[in-house]
Design an enzyme around this catalytic site. Structure first.
Site, mmCIF file in Angstrom:
data_model
loop_
_atom_site.group_PDB
_atom_site.id
_atom_site.type_symbol
_atom_site.label_atom_id
_atom_site.label_comp_id
_atom_site.label_asym_id
_atom_site.label_seq_id
_atom_site.Cartn_x
_atom_site.Cartn_y
_atom_site.Cartn_z
ATOM 1 N N ASP A 53 0.752 -1.325 -0.344
ATOM 2 C CA ASP A 53 0.050 -0.038 0.013
ATOM 3 C C ASP A 53 0.845 1.255 0.185
ATOM 4 O O ASP A 53 1.456 1.595 0.955
ATOM 5 C CB ASP A 53 -0.847 -0.014 1.294
ATOM 6 N N TYR A 145 -11.188 13.314 -10.071
ATOM 7 C CA TYR A 145 -10.151 12.583 -10.818
ATOM 8 C C TYR A 145 -9.127 13.754 -11.071
ATOM 9 O O TYR A 145 -7.880 13.752 -10.912
ATOM 10 C CB TYR A 145 -10.465 11.732 -11.943
ATOM 11 N N LYS A 149 -5.076 14.371 -10.014
ATOM 12 C CA LYS A 149 -4.118 14.598 -11.042
ATOM 13 C C LYS A 149 -3.322 16.031 -11.191
ATOM 14 O O LYS A 149 -2.472 16.066 -11.517
ATOM 15 C CB LYS A 149 -4.496 14.067 -12.599
ATOM 16 N N THR A 179 -7.141 1.143 -23.772
ATOM 17 C CA THR A 179 -6.862 -0.242 -22.710
ATOM 18 C C THR A 179 -8.138 -0.806 -22.905
ATOM 19 O O THR A 179 -9.319 -0.301 -23.313
ATOM 20 C CB THR A 179 -6.736 0.292 -21.379
#
Length: 226
Positions: A53, A145, A149, A179
Site C-alpha cells: 500500500d 479525478y 491529477k 486499454t
C-alpha cells in the site's frame, strides 16, 4: 536503458505491464511494485513486490529500499499506480475524493520520497509521474479525478525545482489511453484518437533515460497519433 534499474509502481496494470516489458526489452532491470499480491518469482531482469500500500509511507519506503537493495542501485522511478472515477460533485461520494487523492497523489509522493536518496546516489536519477490531460481543464464528472491529477502536476514541478541538478522529475499527461477497460466503458468512442500504451511507454522511458538529462519540470501532453 541498458543496465538501468527502474522501479515501476502499478506495474500489473494495463500501462504498467507495457512499460515493464518495454524497459526490459531495452536492457533495464525492473522492480514491480503492486497493491495486488505478488504472483511471479524473481528473475535476473525483474522482481515483484506485492501487497504494498503505497499510500502508507512505511510500506512505500520498505518496498523501494528492498528494490534498491536487490539490484544494488536505483536509477529511475515511474509512478503509474492510480485510479479513475467518474461522478459529479453534487451527486458523488465524498469518499471518492479521498480515495483518488490517496491512490493518485499520495502513492506518487511516498514512492518519490523513498526513492530520492537512491536516485541522487545514481548520479542520473529520474522520476516520471503520470498526470492527465483531463486535469488541465476538468469537465463534468471529472472533478475528483482531475483534482488529484492536477496535484500530481504540482508535485512534479515542486520536486523538479527541489531536485534540480540531482534528479530530473517530469510527468506525462495522456489523453484517453487505449486499454480494454476504457474500450469497454466507452464503446462508442473513436479508439483511433486515443493514445496507445506503447506510445505512452516510449515517452515515459525516454524521460527515464540518459537522453533526457536536460528535461526536468516538464508536463508533456501525449495525445496519440490523430
Amino acid at each position: 536503458m541498458q543496465g538501468k534499474v527502474i522501479v515501476v509502481t502499478g506495474a500489473s496494470g494495463a500501462l504498467g505491464k507495457v512499460v515493464v516489458e518495454a524497459a526490459i526489452t531495452r536492457g533495464a532491470r525492473v522492480a514491480c511494485i503492486n497493491r495486488a499480491v505478488a504472483k511471479g518469482d524473481a528473475a535476473a531482469d525483474r522482481i515483484e513486490f506485492g501487497d504494498v500500500d503505497l499510500a502508507d509511507p512505511a510500506q512505500a519506503s520498505q518496498a523501494v529500499d528492498a528494490a534498491a537493495a536487490h539490484f544494488g542501485r536505483l536509477d529511475a522511478l515511474v509512478n503509474i499506480a492510480g485510479a479513475f472515477a467518474f461522478e459529479t460533485v453534487a451527486d458523488g461520494d465524498p469518499k471518492t475524493w479521498q480515495r483518488l487523492h490517496a491512490v493518485n497523489l499520495t502513492t506518487a509522493l511516498n514512492a518519490s520520497r523513498a526513492a530520492i536518496p537512491h536516485l541522487i546516489a545514481s548520479g542520473a536519477g529520474r522520476i516520471v509521474n503520470i498526470g492527465a490531460m483531463g486535469a488541465l481543464q476538468a469537465g463534468a464528472g471529472m472533478g475528483a479525478y482531475a483534482a488529484s491529477k492536477a496535484a500530481v502536476h504540482r508535485l512534479t514541478e515542486a520536486l523538479a525545482s527541489e531536485l534540480k541538478g540531482k534528479v530530473t522529475v517530469n510527468a506525462v499527461l495522456p489523453s484517453t489511453i487505449d486499454t480494454p477497460a476504457n474500450r469497454r466503458d466507452m464503446p462508442k468512442a473513436d479508439f483511433a484518437t486515443w493514445v496507445t500504451a506503447d506510445e505512452l511507454a516510449n515517452v515515459i522511458l525516454f524521460l527515464a533515460s540518459d537522453a533526457a538529462s536536460g528535461v526536468t519540470g516538464a508536463l508533456l501532453p501525449v495525445r496519440g497519433r490523430v
